[in-house]
Design a protein around this motif. Structure first.
Motif, short mmCIF file in Angstrom:
data_model
loop_
_atom_site.label_atom_id
_atom_site.label_comp_id
_atom_site.label_asym_id
_atom_site.label_seq_id
_atom_site.Cartn_x
_atom_site.Cartn_y
_atom_site.Cartn_z
N PHE A 153 19.42 -5.68 11.10
CA PHE A 153 18.80 -5.11 12.19
C PHE A 153 17.90 -3.81 11.78
O PHE A 153 16.86 -3.52 12.25
N TRP A 154 18.84 -3.10 10.91
CA TRP A 154 18.33 -1.68 10.57
C TRP A 154 16.83 -1.80 9.78
O TRP A 154 15.99 -1.35 9.84
N LEU A 155 16.86 -2.95 8.89
CA LEU A 155 15.59 -3.13 8.23
C LEU A 155 14.54 -3.45 9.26
O LEU A 155 13.43 -2.73 9.01
N LEU A 156 14.64 -4.21 10.18
CA LEU A 156 13.69 -4.80 11.04
C LEU A 156 12.99 -3.37 11.86
O LEU A 156 11.92 -3.17 12.10
N MET A 157 14.09 -2.66 12.26
CA MET A 157 13.71 -1.39 13.46
C MET A 157 13.15 -0.23 12.17
O MET A 157 12.06 0.23 12.62
N ALA A 159 11.10 -1.10 9.50
CA ALA A 159 9.87 -1.54 9.44
C ALA A 159 8.99 -1.34 10.54
O ALA A 159 7.58 -1.18 10.46
N HIS A 160 9.58 -1.43 11.63
CA HIS A 160 8.61 -1.45 12.88
C HIS A 160 8.18 0.09 12.88
O HIS A 160 7.07 0.51 13.50
N LEU A 161 8.99 1.16 12.54
CA LEU A 161 8.73 2.34 12.66
C LEU A 161 7.46 2.80 11.69
O LEU A 161 6.41 3.33 11.79
N ILE A 162 7.70 2.12 10.38
CA ILE A 162 6.65 2.29 9.42
C ILE A 162 5.33 1.64 10.12
O ILE A 162 4.18 2.17 9.85
N ALA A 163 5.34 0.61 10.61
CA ALA A 163 4.34 -0.30 10.95
C ALA A 163 3.33 0.60 11.99
O ALA A 163 2.30 0.75 12.04
N TYR A 187 2.58 -6.80 9.54
CA TYR A 187 2.67 -8.00 8.19
C TYR A 187 2.51 -6.94 6.96
O TYR A 187 2.85 -7.25 5.85
N TRP A 188 1.34 -5.85 7.13
CA TRP A 188 1.39 -4.96 6.02
C TRP A 188 2.81 -4.37 5.61
O TRP A 188 3.01 -4.42 4.42
N THR A 189 3.41 -3.75 6.73
CA THR A 189 4.87 -3.11 6.24
C THR A 189 5.52 -4.10 5.55
O THR A 189 6.09 -3.76 4.53
N ILE A 190 5.76 -5.38 5.84
CA ILE A 190 6.78 -6.33 5.54
C ILE A 190 6.19 -6.65 4.02
O ILE A 190 7.09 -6.63 3.02
N THR A 191 4.96 -6.92 4.01
CA THR A 191 4.60 -7.22 2.58
C THR A 191 4.60 -5.87 1.63
O THR A 191 5.04 -6.31 0.39
N THR A 192 4.83 -4.81 2.07
CA THR A 192 4.75 -3.83 1.13
C THR A 192 6.31 -3.40 0.82
O THR A 192 6.77 -3.37 -0.39
N VAL A 193 6.95 -3.48 1.97
CA VAL A 193 8.40 -2.99 1.80
C VAL A 193 9.12 -4.29 0.92
O VAL A 193 10.15 -4.07 0.14
N ALA A 194 8.57 -5.51 1.14
CA ALA A 194 9.40 -6.40 0.33
C ALA A 194 8.76 -6.70 -0.85
O ALA A 194 9.05 -7.57 -1.69
N THR A 195 8.04 -5.74 -1.38
CA THR A 195 7.28 -5.29 -2.48
C THR A 195 6.35 -6.64 -2.89
O THR A 195 6.23 -6.91 -4.16
N VAL A 196 5.92 -7.39 -2.15
CA VAL A 196 5.28 -8.74 -2.26
C VAL A 196 3.73 -7.98 -2.64
O VAL A 196 3.13 -8.31 -3.83
N GLY A 197 3.31 -7.24 -1.71
CA GLY A 197 1.99 -6.37 -2.00
C GLY A 197 0.81 -7.46 -2.33
O GLY A 197 0.23 -7.35 -3.63
N LEU A 219 8.35 3.70 -1.20
CA LEU A 219 9.59 4.27 -1.78
C LEU A 219 10.69 3.75 -0.91
O LEU A 219 11.82 3.63 -1.25
N ILE A 220 10.46 3.86 0.58
CA ILE A 220 11.26 3.37 1.38
C ILE A 220 11.80 1.81 1.22
O ILE A 220 13.02 1.40 1.13
N GLY A 221 10.74 1.07 0.79
CA GLY A 221 10.52 -0.23 0.59
C GLY A 221 11.77 -0.48 -0.62
O GLY A 221 12.60 -1.18 -0.72
N VAL A 222 11.51 0.43 -1.65
CA VAL A 222 12.76 0.41 -3.00
C VAL A 222 14.01 0.55 -2.37
O VAL A 222 14.95 -0.37 -2.67
N ALA A 223 14.06 1.51 -1.57
CA ALA A 223 15.64 1.78 -1.38
C ALA A 223 16.11 0.84 -0.48
O ALA A 223 17.21 0.41 -0.56
#
Lengths: 436, 436, 436, 436
Positions: A153-157, A159-163, A187-197, A219-223
């Protein structure tokens, strides 16, 4: 008092809390979205906005009328409730109702931009969700699943704010329908945060804002990644705790047996014993597990377990309850694998046994002929306890057995406290001849 | 002695340490930046450089005049201070002041390049930050947060150095303003180190230096990632320690109860008991927690806790302090859930109880009628301790209760040591009739 | 016997092992490289190849002449050595010398390709490195660093093999100098394995071999990542073990004190005590740490520690060694913070104390006036042990103190065993008047 | 009864289970593949489909005729078996046979699409694999390897499903041979899930379905990554458990020795002792390891170990078995390093010793001259146990020794229970003179 104070564990109150939490989540999703996509507050959005306003306002009123629990005691005094609320979540709640006072109609008077940002104040209400989820985590036993769900839940929230932030920073092409724009940003956020890039959407290299924003998002993605992996690792190792400590015990005894060059037959029996413990009680020792409980609960628990065993023993049929309690508090659980010799002819006896599960053979002097077979509810070994003599028969298990042992020292103490019972025991022992 | 030795925990000294740390961080940021971007040491940069020089030089002087603590004792002897400093950080400090002797003006005499690189000597000063952060980590109780912050600090510093290295290796296009060049390099570093790897900035495939540099940066990235995740995992599992060991205890007792087919009612009571322990004291056992302390501190602690309880008991009103200390050192904490029978009519008593929290009912022979209700500060069960008789009433909890039990063996020992107190106890017991 | 058996821990043998390990690493680097880049075995490569051949062959001969250790005993019997070697690493060693029999000259007779692949047999020799590194890991105390280095070594070796594989699969453009081709392949490998994945070098989408190879490389990458992170996490949590268990103890006592509403002053003292334990001995309890040792080593250790303390006590100056051993084995270490009352006037004494570190004040009846100050090597509290009387003075610490306590029960036992010493103690006690 | 009930551990049944598992895996691979690539059910695919149908149907029949084990007891009653199966896996099994009733021929009547999707019902059968793998994990001792293999299996299966999904979402170019299309999809999946993300295959930015699918795949990737790393970390820390607890013990004693400034010689001896314990028994304490076993198994184990030791002692040659059991249950294992003084001339003896491994010297009064050397099977120190006298010789180890100690208190108890043995001991002691 016209309105009585609401109980915090009243089911209607719990339902309301769930409703408020859902509204908060909606608010947290909608507020940044309207700003990022510059949506007009009309139609269904206006309705949703108004409903949220009302719910949040009602929640404050309800809060002032709900008791709270501290150290397992309910506080229903309104003055105390008010004090507790005012020094706690009230301020977050109050801020979250701010949009109420800048009504949607303010768009008419040119306050559009401010009104939109004011809606961000609702993010403060997220504390409520935080507290509720925390409470959920604390009180559930299957806390691992709850914990993973809360994490998702927190991850999706986040990611929403980052998007939403990426859209505002201009990182997504304009001129697309708002839904697709948001989807691309997410899509960009998840790709970045999941370090897929993948690198199909990247910040404009000459736009410092987008570069910085991307750095922060990474950095948020790493954390978040660390947080996800830390949590999953922790859940996996929690699931494993009992298995791990059991395997370690097994490894220890096997290391020892290997070092001492114990024959394979014995090694197999020892392992069989441990696996029986694992299969039936996850390797835990019953006696020490129960010993942690205070006397009264322990007694209640032991009575529930031993009532049938004790009732099956003729010896205890007429005993008074105080004696039975004494006996039950002092039984020790022992497990045996098939073929074990519980009692050895010729040894000096120190314990009598009750059979809780399984069956045992009473053997003749040749250690082969089976004189009798005792099953659940039977007892043996009591004679050697009355006088200090040697065991006059070997008792061997036929089956996996759970026995309860009663130690001689304890046994004597109990007999001393209950002379009438001592007489009964002696009598029955004589009748049974000189077995056990 | 004109200047007295400075105390290491003097607030002014601590403030100075903070200032030096900030300067070191600035130096570590600026030095590689000036080299990578070939900045001229003029204007604000020149001022900053001069200030850093002076601060670092002053720090060496101050160091020679500051006492140090070893094994909780302050050393103020100047000879020892000098010895300690010279065999420790002095050399790093001295190297860091090297740029002082190659002043910024050396650019006039063509030493530009050397002067710039000499500034790298300041990186040695980073040891000071390392030591200070370590000290911070050691002495704070909320060490988890500090630990994560320290981790973030090192990550950002490392990324900064990698970014500067990438600029020097020519991996970022020239001809842009220096700020944007650095930002792009930093963006590339974070993208690489966070393993996102968009691929929008990649090394030139025919440039061996850039390829090797990128390989090294990626390996550093893996190590940093492992370090981040290891730290976060460790923090998460630290946060969880007490909860985990509590949940394991609960799982153990529940496995046992399930195996033994204990009725649901008893299961619920046992769980209720454990959750009470968790809510009020995180599942810890008070008695063993306190037992770890040495006698004098334990006494101080127990006096702080029991003073009110003991004072409320009429029995102890006139007792001398030595006796009270003896009693307090020997009380054992026990928790009960509502409906527990602390004392059972007919059992042989072995303990007397003080009520620290909650209330209990004294029941008549029918086990139903409430004869009296005792609350905080009351005591019961003392008669059975004076003579070895059976309990003549059942005592049942109304509430969640924290009681303190005084064992008979210990009780007798204390009475023997204090004959006057024994008389008082006996007298009060007689007055109260034959209850408890 | 002409050649005597070589000791496995002979320094020359260890040096040889290091040399062989280096050669193996070289072989493992060179062999796949020559195949992937189709290098000719001429010039320096031919020299290296011949040297490797000779070293590996010599290693086999040396192996047959080196004793081995099993269960801490050296085996030097040649028959046993042969048996042990033939059922172990001999086969890997033998395979690795295969290229010796397909000499480099075979290129002349068209065996080029086979000769090149035969060199891969040397990869088997990697077991030697594996065993040596493992031995290094087992025997070093600072095993965390060694462990990380070993991990990095394996990672780089694996990456090397993947890079060579990628070149063979045709994933790197041809027509470049071999060095750059290898560098690009290694760059691609690290980029993939570190999960950065820039995407600047990707497999040909219509080439199934390259796709499959990339999939395998990525899976290896995931496994390696997991291995790296698992190792780093494990190292971090190892580094933390003692700190963690200390922090948990601290949290437990603080939870307890908060629940019981202990005044701040006491809380501060308790925390001070624990931090003193942490600063000086990482929170470990001395007595239980030493208790794990067997008697003879414990005695040796305790003698090393207590010799000075015991010598400083006039009482023990003429005691015989057997008595001193008895006393030393029974001293218990206790730590105090400044202001603690070690002994309380009026209490019944149960211990005498030796001061190992710090100083204490002997207080008059008013609990204020300092009658005397005792420092390191002094002892007090012995009178109350001789007769069961009350303490006649309060002893308060001035400083952080490490004391050794001698319990009355133990003390009496020792005195009984050594009557002459009992007389000495009594005499000195009388001389000192009625203090302690 | 015509067909007897099948034993669940019958080897033919186990083989059948393996076969079914393989078929399930095949079904799970084939079913989504045929749908994604729109393959016709003809030729080999049709054969495979029919075989799967038959195997799954046969499995249901076999299930109804196989006993099951609950709490280590075999249930063979058909009614109970039916009940157990119907409330468990039957429904998954039944659903999986659904394709049987929509035969491949249905393509003729236009049911192609439905028939294809119906095959997805077979995914339910995966529960069987899940249960079988779980059983495998539970019952194997080397569970770490099994665990990693199971993990890899699930990862590859999940990746397969994602790859099929991506083909259906249109993310892979059409018009290629089906094999290459699937390979590309699988390549994309692994690239995404392993978070490498080259970016050579990305979703169409205007295709919401592909975007959402990619987001989901990435989230699954994060979860899988966390799962992989969590498992590997857990396996690594499991492998390390005994080493870690050993290293911690070592660190503790070394911290202590450093704080107390113990001389290097003693430090080396203590470390040598611990490393000997590690080399020979992984640092475990034998006595406490064995103490966990119930009496009868412990006896069997101890007899296996001590039979040789006890037989070698002349003293015990004629003792009766009951006495030998008593002695064996009470021996305590102690380890010594070379040069330790097991017994000290002049000390009061409390134990006698049996040498299990290694050798010791009996020293003359000068503590130098070796009077005798005792080796495996010898015993010493028995005199001081008979009477409370002082040791009359020092015994020093020559070698790393494992001794078994018999405590005086226990020794006396055994002698009291066996008067004839007491006489033998006394006699032998006199013959040996006054050694030990």
């Amino acid at each position: 008092m016209v309105i009585s104070v609401i109980q915090p564990d009243d089911l209607r109150k719990v339902a309301w809390d769930v409703l408020v939490s859902v509204c908060v989540v909606l608010a947290v999703i909608i507020a940044p979205l309207t700003i990022a996509l510059r949506l007009e507050l009309t139609g269904p959005l206006l309705v949703a906005d108004t409903v949220l306003n009302l719910v949040f306002f009602a929640d404050i009123l309800i809060h002032f009328n709900t008791g709270y629990v501290t150290r397992r005691r309910l506080v229903t005094d309104r003055a105390l409730i008010r004090k507790q609320y005012l020094k706690g979540l009230f301020w977050a709640d109050a801020l979250a109702t701010l949009p109420l006072f800048i009504p949607a109609g303010s768009t008419l008077v040119g306050l559009t931009r401010f009104a939109r940002f004011a809606r961000l104040a609702r993010l403060f209400k997220i504390f409520v969700v935080f507290r509720n989820l925390n409470r959920l985590h604390q009180t559930t036993v299957s806390s691992n699943l709850v914990r993973l769900l809360i994490m998702v839940f927190w991850l999706l929230m986040t990611a929403h704010l980052i998007a939403c932030g990426m859209i505002m920073a201009g990182g997504v092409p304009e001129g697309l329908p708002p839904g697709l724009r948001f989807l691309q940003a997410y899509y960009w956020t998840i790709t970045t945060v999941a370090t897929v890039g993948y690198g199909d959407i990247v910040p404009d290299h000459s736009n410092a804002l987008q570069l910085v924003f991307t750095i922060v998002a990474q950095l948020i993605g790493v954390a978040m990644y660390g947080y996800v992996i830390g949590n999953i690792s922790s859940v996996i190792s929690n699931l494993d705790t009992s298995k791990t400590s059991f395997m370690e015990k097994l490894e220890r005894i096997n290391t020892f047996m290997k070092y001492r060059e114990v024959p394979d037959k014995v090694i197999r029996r020892v392992n069989d014993y441990y696996f029986y413990l694992w299969d039936t009680r996850h390797g835990y020792d019953e006696t020490s597990t129960v010993a942690e409980l205070p006397r009264s609960i322990r007694l209640e628990l032991l009575q529930a377990i031993h009532r049938d065993v004790i009732r099956a023993v003729p010896l205890f049929r007429d005993a008074n309850p105080a004696l039975l309690r004494d006996v039950m508090l002092n039984l020790e659980s022992v497990a045996y694998v098939p073929g074990d010799e519980v009692i050895h002819r010729g040894d000096t006896g120190t314990e009598m046994y009750f059979i809780s599960r399984g069956s045992v053979d009473v053997l003749a002097a040749d250690e082969e002929t089976v004189l009798a077979t005792l099953t659940e509810g039977a007892f043996f070994g009591e004679i050697a306890l009355l006088e200090e003599t040697q065991r006059n028969a070997t008792i061997r298990t036929r089956d996996y057995c759970d026995l309860y042992a009663l130690n001689r020292a304890v046994f004597k103490e109990i007999l001393a406290r209950h002379p009438s019972f001592a007489a009964t025991v002696r009598e029955i022992a004589l009748q049974r001849g000189r077995r056990g």
